[in-house]
Motif scaffolding. Sequence first.
Motif, PDB file in Angstrom:
ATOM      1  N   UNK A   1       0.881  -1.202  -0.173  1.00 38.38           N
ATOM      2  CA  UNK A   1      -0.083  -0.084   0.024  1.00 38.38           C
ATOM      3  C   UNK A   1       0.711   1.327  -0.002  1.00 38.38           C
ATOM      4  N   UNK A   2       1.602   1.262  -0.984  1.00 39.71           N
ATOM      5  CA  UNK A   2       2.524   2.549  -1.195  1.00 39.71           C
ATOM      6  C   UNK A   2       1.872   3.819  -1.004  1.00 39.71           C
ATOM      7  N   UNK A   3       0.627   4.014  -1.823  1.00 42.17           N
ATOM      8  CA  UNK A   3      -0.220   5.129  -1.673  1.00 42.17           C
ATOM      9  C   UNK A   3      -1.165   4.838  -0.564  1.00 42.17           C
ATOM     10  N   UNK A   4      -1.169   5.747   0.148  1.00 44.26           N
ATOM     11  CA  UNK A   4      -2.063   5.624   1.673  1.00 44.26           C
ATOM     12  C   UNK A   4      -3.416   5.704   0.900  1.00 44.26           C
ATOM     13  N   UNK A   5      -4.433   4.719   1.282  1.00 42.36           N
ATOM     14  CA  UNK A   5      -5.666   4.938   0.861  1.00 42.36           C
ATOM     15  C   UNK A   5      -6.604   4.775   2.173  1.00 42.36           C
ATOM     16  N   UNK A   6      -7.694   5.190   2.075  1.00 42.52           N
ATOM     17  CA  UNK A   6      -8.660   5.245   3.228  1.00 42.52           C
ATOM     18  C   UNK A   6      -9.138   3.691   3.255  1.00 42.52           C
ATOM     19  N   UNK A   7      -9.574   3.689   4.751  1.00 42.86           N
ATOM     20  CA  UNK A   7     -10.206   2.387   5.101  1.00 42.86           C
ATOM     21  C   UNK A   7     -11.217   1.830   3.909  1.00 42.86           C
ATOM     22  N   UNK A   8     -12.174   2.622   3.773  1.00 39.23           N
ATOM     23  CA  UNK A   8     -13.226   2.503   2.712  1.00 39.23           C
ATOM     24  C   UNK A   8     -12.663   2.137   1.394  1.00 39.23           C
ATOM     25  N   UNK A   9     -11.683   2.897   0.840  1.00 42.17           N
ATOM     26  CA  UNK A   9     -11.057   2.258  -0.318  1.00 42.17           C
ATOM     27  C   UNK A   9     -10.505   1.088  -0.190  1.00 42.17           C
ATOM     28  N   UNK A  10      -9.653   0.565   0.933  1.00 43.91           N
ATOM     29  CA  UNK A  10      -9.117  -0.561   1.057  1.00 43.91           C
ATOM     30  C   UNK A  10     -10.194  -1.783   1.069  1.00 43.91           C
ATOM     31  N   UNK A  11     -11.250  -1.708   1.836  1.00 40.97           N
ATOM     32  CA  UNK A  11     -12.337  -2.364   2.133  1.00 40.97           C
ATOM     33  C   UNK A  11     -12.989  -2.928   0.652  1.00 40.97           C
ATOM     34  N   UNK A  12     -13.156  -1.737  -0.004  1.00 38.70           N
ATOM     35  CA  UNK A  12     -13.933  -1.912  -1.341  1.00 38.70           C
ATOM     36  C   UNK A  12     -13.164  -2.802  -2.428  1.00 38.70           C
ATOM     37  N   UNK A  13     -11.729  -2.517  -2.256  1.00 42.72           N
ATOM     38  CA  UNK A  13     -10.919  -3.231  -3.231  1.00 42.72           C
ATOM     39  C   UNK A  13     -10.857  -4.755  -2.786  1.00 42.72           C
ATOM     40  N   UNK A  14     -10.836  -4.889  -1.368  1.00 45.17           N
ATOM     41  CA  UNK A  14     -10.618  -6.355  -0.901  1.00 45.17           C
ATOM     42  C   UNK A  14     -12.090  -6.890  -1.008  1.00 45.17           C
ATOM     43  N   UNK A  15     -13.106  -6.363  -0.933  1.00 41.93           N
ATOM     44  CA  UNK A  15     -14.357  -7.020  -1.050  1.00 41.93           C
ATOM     45  C   UNK A  15     -14.403  -7.362  -2.691  1.00 41.93           C
ATOM     46  N   UNK A  16     -14.093  -6.554  -3.479  1.00 40.10           N
ATOM     47  CA  UNK A  16     -14.236  -6.853  -5.066  1.00 40.10           C
ATOM     48  C   UNK A  16     -13.180  -8.153  -5.283  1.00 40.10           C
ATOM     49  N   UNK A  17     -12.115  -8.210  -4.615  1.00 37.63           N
ATOM     50  CA  UNK A  17     -11.190  -9.280  -4.977  1.00 37.63           C
ATOM     51  C   UNK A  17     -11.671 -10.698  -4.099  1.00 37.63           C
ATOM     52  N   UNK A  18     -12.029 -10.670  -2.847  1.00 37.13           N
ATOM     53  CA  UNK A  18     -11.972 -11.817  -1.936  1.00 37.13           C
ATOM     54  C   UNK A  18     -13.423 -11.844  -1.225  1.00 37.13           C
ATOM     55  N   UNK A  19     -14.006 -10.814  -1.441  1.00 35.92           N
ATOM     56  CA  UNK A  19     -15.324 -10.886  -0.467  1.00 35.92           C
ATOM     57  C   UNK A  19     -16.350 -11.813  -0.836  1.00 35.92           C
ATOM     58  N   UNK A  20     -16.369 -12.761  -1.702  1.00 40.21           N
ATOM     59  CA  UNK A  20     -17.311 -13.827  -1.985  1.00 40.21           C
ATOM     60  C   UNK A  20     -16.981 -15.147  -1.392  1.00 40.21           C
ATOM     61  N   UNK A  21     -15.988 -14.997  -0.438  1.00 40.63           N
ATOM     62  CA  UNK A  21     -15.974 -16.205   0.331  1.00 40.63           C
ATOM     63  C   UNK A  21     -15.962 -15.976   1.687  1.00 40.63           C
ATOM     64  N   UNK A  22     -16.065 -17.083   2.569  1.00 42.68           N
ATOM     65  CA  UNK A  22     -16.066 -16.835   4.063  1.00 42.68           C
ATOM     66  C   UNK A  22     -14.745 -16.381   4.791  1.00 42.68           C
ATOM     67  N   UNK A  23     -13.844 -16.927   4.267  1.00 41.77           N
ATOM     68  CA  UNK A  23     -12.325 -16.755   4.749  1.00 41.77           C
ATOM     69  C   UNK A  23     -12.030 -15.313   4.126  1.00 41.77           C
TER      70      UNK A  23
END
Length: 91
Positions: free
Chosen positions: A1-23
């Motif tokens: 995370x070279x460029x500081x992103x907000x918590x909301x931005x981080x969560x949005x990126x993660x949800x798009x990448x891996x949010x469809x699984x329990x883990x």
Amino acid sequence: MENKMTKAEMVAKLEAAVGDSAYGKELIAALEATYDDADKKYGQDALDRLHDRLGFLEYYMNRDAQMGEEAKSAAEADKLAIVKKAAAALQ
């Protein structure tokens, strides 16, 4: 995370990448809870934490495979794939 992103931005990126699984959801919750910890003692950000998880999961996946625990090894491999997707989303 070279460029500081907000918590909301981080969560949005993660949800798009891996949010469809329990883990993936568990991983997102853990990273969201520790988002503001980067300035504390060890200065780890979300990507550092993901890299730590990669190391642990690879170790346990290999150890379980060597011990003949194929089901456990496969479960660790599935988690490893999710963490790799999450790390790629934050880079």
